[in-house]
Design a protein around this motif. Sequence first.
Motif, PDB file in Angstrom:
ATOM      1  N   ARG A 155      -6.526  19.322  24.676  1.00  0.00           N
ATOM      2  CA  ARG A 155      -7.611  19.912  23.700  1.00  0.00           C
ATOM      3  C   ARG A 155      -7.372  21.187  23.234  1.00  0.00           C
ATOM      4  O   ARG A 155      -7.637  21.351  22.074  1.00  0.00           O
ATOM      5  CB  ARG A 155      -8.930  20.106  24.735  1.00  0.00           C
ATOM      6  N   ALA A 156      -6.774  22.288  23.888  1.00  0.00           N
ATOM      7  CA  ALA A 156      -6.373  23.266  23.353  1.00  0.00           C
ATOM      8  C   ALA A 156      -5.530  22.983  21.760  1.00  0.00           C
ATOM      9  O   ALA A 156      -5.946  23.718  21.022  1.00  0.00           O
ATOM     10  CB  ALA A 156      -5.588  24.199  24.291  1.00  0.00           C
ATOM     11  N   VAL A 157      -4.583  22.428  22.184  1.00  0.00           N
ATOM     12  CA  VAL A 157      -3.715  21.992  20.872  1.00  0.00           C
ATOM     13  C   VAL A 157      -4.573  21.362  19.925  1.00  0.00           C
ATOM     14  O   VAL A 157      -4.347  21.662  18.529  1.00  0.00           O
ATOM     15  CB  VAL A 157      -2.326  21.274  21.229  1.00  0.00           C
ATOM     16  N   THR A 158      -5.159  20.336  20.121  1.00  0.00           N
ATOM     17  CA  THR A 158      -6.045  19.774  19.201  1.00  0.00           C
ATOM     18  C   THR A 158      -7.030  20.706  18.615  1.00  0.00           C
ATOM     19  O   THR A 158      -7.062  20.153  16.956  1.00  0.00           O
ATOM     20  CB  THR A 158      -6.954  18.655  20.034  1.00  0.00           C
ATOM     21  N   ASN A 159      -7.718  21.339  19.175  1.00  0.00           N
ATOM     22  CA  ASN A 159      -8.556  22.468  18.445  1.00  0.00           C
ATOM     23  C   ASN A 159      -7.996  23.257  17.797  1.00  0.00           C
ATOM     24  O   ASN A 159      -8.307  23.596  16.685  1.00  0.00           O
ATOM     25  CB  ASN A 159      -9.484  23.186  19.678  1.00  0.00           C
ATOM     26  N   VAL A 160      -6.601  23.486  17.754  1.00  0.00           N
ATOM     27  CA  VAL A 160      -5.756  24.305  16.889  1.00  0.00           C
ATOM     28  C   VAL A 160      -5.589  23.546  15.575  1.00  0.00           C
ATOM     29  O   VAL A 160      -6.175  23.883  14.488  1.00  0.00           O
ATOM     30  CB  VAL A 160      -4.460  24.793  17.184  1.00  0.00           C
ATOM     31  N   VAL A 161      -5.201  22.237  15.540  1.00  0.00           N
ATOM     32  CA  VAL A 161      -4.953  21.312  14.271  1.00  0.00           C
ATOM     33  C   VAL A 161      -6.396  21.172  13.751  1.00  0.00           C
ATOM     34  O   VAL A 161      -6.460  20.915  12.617  1.00  0.00           O
ATOM     35  CB  VAL A 161      -3.958  20.029  14.518  1.00  0.00           C
ATOM     36  N   CYS A 162      -7.358  20.973  14.730  1.00  0.00           N
ATOM     37  CA  CYS A 162      -8.632  20.591  14.023  1.00  0.00           C
ATOM     38  C   CYS A 162      -9.130  21.614  13.349  1.00  0.00           C
ATOM     39  O   CYS A 162      -9.865  21.531  12.332  1.00  0.00           O
ATOM     40  CB  CYS A 162      -9.717  20.458  15.424  1.00  0.00           C
ATOM     41  N   SER A 163      -9.026  22.947  13.732  1.00  0.00           N
ATOM     42  CA  SER A 163      -9.457  23.845  13.055  1.00  0.00           C
ATOM     43  C   SER A 163      -8.831  24.269  11.559  1.00  0.00           C
ATOM     44  O   SER A 163      -9.303  24.191  10.601  1.00  0.00           O
ATOM     45  CB  SER A 163      -9.087  25.256  13.599  1.00  0.00           C
ATOM     46  N   LEU A 164      -7.347  23.967  11.586  1.00  0.00           N
ATOM     47  CA  LEU A 164      -6.589  23.758  10.667  1.00  0.00           C
ATOM     48  C   LEU A 164      -6.940  22.783   9.555  1.00  0.00           C
ATOM     49  O   LEU A 164      -7.127  22.862   8.397  1.00  0.00           O
ATOM     50  CB  LEU A 164      -5.277  23.716  11.065  1.00  0.00           C
ATOM     51  N   CYS A 165      -7.025  21.479  10.060  1.00  0.00           N
ATOM     52  CA  CYS A 165      -7.303  20.546   9.190  1.00  0.00           C
ATOM     53  C   CYS A 165      -8.755  20.091   8.748  1.00  0.00           C
ATOM     54  O   CYS A 165      -8.969  19.904   7.626  1.00  0.00           O
ATOM     55  CB  CYS A 165      -7.155  19.106   9.847  1.00  0.00           C
ATOM     56  N   PHE A 166      -9.809  20.608   9.820  1.00  0.00           N
ATOM     57  CA  PHE A 166     -11.020  20.139   9.391  1.00  0.00           C
ATOM     58  C   PHE A 166     -12.058  21.156   9.646  1.00  0.00           C
ATOM     59  O   PHE A 166     -13.374  20.976   9.599  1.00  0.00           O
ATOM     60  CB  PHE A 166     -11.500  19.034  10.448  1.00  0.00           C
ATOM     61  N   ASN A 167     -11.705  22.465  10.147  1.00  0.00           N
ATOM     62  CA  ASN A 167     -12.420  23.376  10.466  1.00  0.00           C
ATOM     63  C   ASN A 167     -13.627  23.046  11.410  1.00  0.00           C
ATOM     64  O   ASN A 167     -14.745  23.444  11.421  1.00  0.00           O
ATOM     65  CB  ASN A 167     -13.344  23.963   9.011  1.00  0.00           C
ATOM     66  N   SER A 168     -13.241  22.494  12.587  1.00  0.00           N
ATOM     67  CA  SER A 168     -14.005  22.006  13.484  1.00  0.00           C
ATOM     68  C   SER A 168     -13.357  22.082  14.963  1.00  0.00           C
ATOM     69  O   SER A 168     -11.963  22.369  14.878  1.00  0.00           O
ATOM     70  CB  SER A 168     -14.535  20.630  13.272  1.00  0.00           C
ATOM     71  N   SER A 169     -13.916  22.006  16.062  1.00  0.00           N
ATOM     72  CA  SER A 169     -13.200  22.007  17.515  1.00  0.00           C
ATOM     73  C   SER A 169     -13.990  21.069  18.397  1.00  0.00           C
ATOM     74  O   SER A 169     -15.278  20.694  17.945  1.00  0.00           O
ATOM     75  CB  SER A 169     -13.006  23.536  17.878  1.00  0.00           C
ATOM     76  N   TYR A 170     -13.463  20.728  19.259  1.00  0.00           N
ATOM     77  CA  TYR A 170     -13.982  19.888  20.266  1.00  0.00           C
ATOM     78  C   TYR A 170     -14.532  20.834  21.713  1.00  0.00           C
ATOM     79  O   TYR A 170     -13.579  21.673  22.065  1.00  0.00           O
ATOM     80  CB  TYR A 170     -13.071  18.866  20.874  1.00  0.00           C
TER      81      TYR A 170
END
Length: 483
Positions: A155-170
């Motif tokens: 989840r930590a790593v996903t949120n980094v790419v999520c911020s980068l790709c979609f400007n969102s997080s979980y």
Amino acid sequence: RRDPAGPGRPRSLPALPLVGSLLQLAGHPQLHLRLWRLQGRYGSLYALWMGSHYVVVVNSYRHAREVLLKKGKAFAGRPRTVTTDLLSRGGKDIAFASYGPLWKFQRKLVHAALSMFGEGSLTLERIISREAASLCETLSAAQDMALDMGPELTRAVTNVVCSLCFNSSYRRGDPEFEAMLEYSQGIVDTVAKESLVDIFPWLQIFPNKDLALLKRCLKVRDQLLQQKFTEHKEAFCGDAVKDLMDALLQVRLSAESSSALAPGLELTDDHLLMTVGDIFGAGVETTTTVLKWAVLYLLHYPEVQRKIQEEMDQKIGLVRHPLLSDRPLLPYLEATISEVLRIRPVSPLLIPHVSLADTSIGEYSIPKGARVVINLWSVHHDEKEWDKPEEFNPGRFLDEQGQHIHSPSPSYLPFGAGIRVCLGKVLAKMELFLFLAWVLQRFTLECPQDQPLPSLEGKFGVVLQVQKFRVKARLRDAWRVGS
Ligand code: HEM
Ligand code: PLO
């Protein structure tokens, strides 16, 4: 066509009609190890036949460098396979697209977007640190419990790419995140397995249940990607570029008006979607896997963990958070990361390359269209290059004073090299450093009492996976007193 002993060709494994060399490989799920051991009989460079595909296997860094660097362009192709075609809609992404002007353009775009979002600037550091802080909170709450860190690291790593790709997080327990965890595992378990093994779809050597699973997972991924894409398209106004998705939409707009692309070439919605899909998929699965390997090795080597913590206590202390600018101050942590990437390469066979013209490797001639598999496992475990290669020893990456990191051997290519080198190398290194520094500043990671140390054996696939294990994260004494 089947001319394995052609003049100047590498020595070939025996090949039968239709199935080729399958018999030598079947029943060996750890393909990287099988190909590593076959060197004993066939030498470090050998060939095999997968049905009608001629495959050259490279096990030495000398030949790997020739393929990736010296003749990078001649070997920049990618094979088309059933599963990677499904994953990338026929190669409309970056990783599984063959060499060509569109692939080049997409790579350049993502590279520019990644630099814009902070390689070198403070944005990425802020995003990663935010996630590292949240990871530490979760670990604190689960203190002294036997925790599977897998989902938390993911989840930590996903949120980094999520911020980068979609400007969102979980958030924790978010159903969309749970769905993503599940589909991505399904994809990792099935995709690219056949690049060596399913040769003729009509022979159906590749298990159909795997193909069905892959299709099911891709459906979920596609829905998720499509939803993000639609949201971004609707909100897009052209000037405020918040993330990679926006950046791709904007570049497409300006490419259309400035004819940055040659006539006849078009960056379709599919290209944009598959490009983001690559960055998202690669961004999550690779970095998470390395973090899990790092934690696992720290459980096995508590003295390494202690040394990292001593170094941190001396150079950073407990008052402030670790920063990217601390990297030169923490050579032992950097050396540990390098050693993890060596001993358990995430991408043990890279992605297969394809020769785009008749060419050569060493003194051997290689025909156009050959698949070239670089066995990174062999390169990183070569006894001529590494002292006791199976030993986990971060110290091997340090100079005599223990102040600077350097590779003692050139036989080290965790991110590949040349024109197909990993696009996320800088980002991945930032994440590995910051996440580990944050966690080890506060916690000591231990194997839960009465449990055997978890296995160091990886599971071969498109990434070299870690088997599930549990960890006890104990808050370090100084933090207990201080808090
Ligand atoms: C390709 C390693 C993280 C994006 C690759 C390749 C390797 C690799 C070995 C294949 C090179 C080849 O086929 O010759 C790693 C490792 C990582 C990591 C060890 C983490 C520690 C990332 C991240 C991203 C990323 C975080 C995304 C931001 C890509 C892409 C490609 C690639 C798009 C395909 C490049 C191409 O085919 O042109 N990576 N990677 N990787 N990586 Fe990474
Ligand atoms: C991981 C599972 C995702 O759901 C989809 C995906 C996209 C890109 C792939 C990645 C997977 C695995 C690791 C790959 C990456 C592209 C480059 C990277 C293959 C399949 C490496 C290490 O080469």
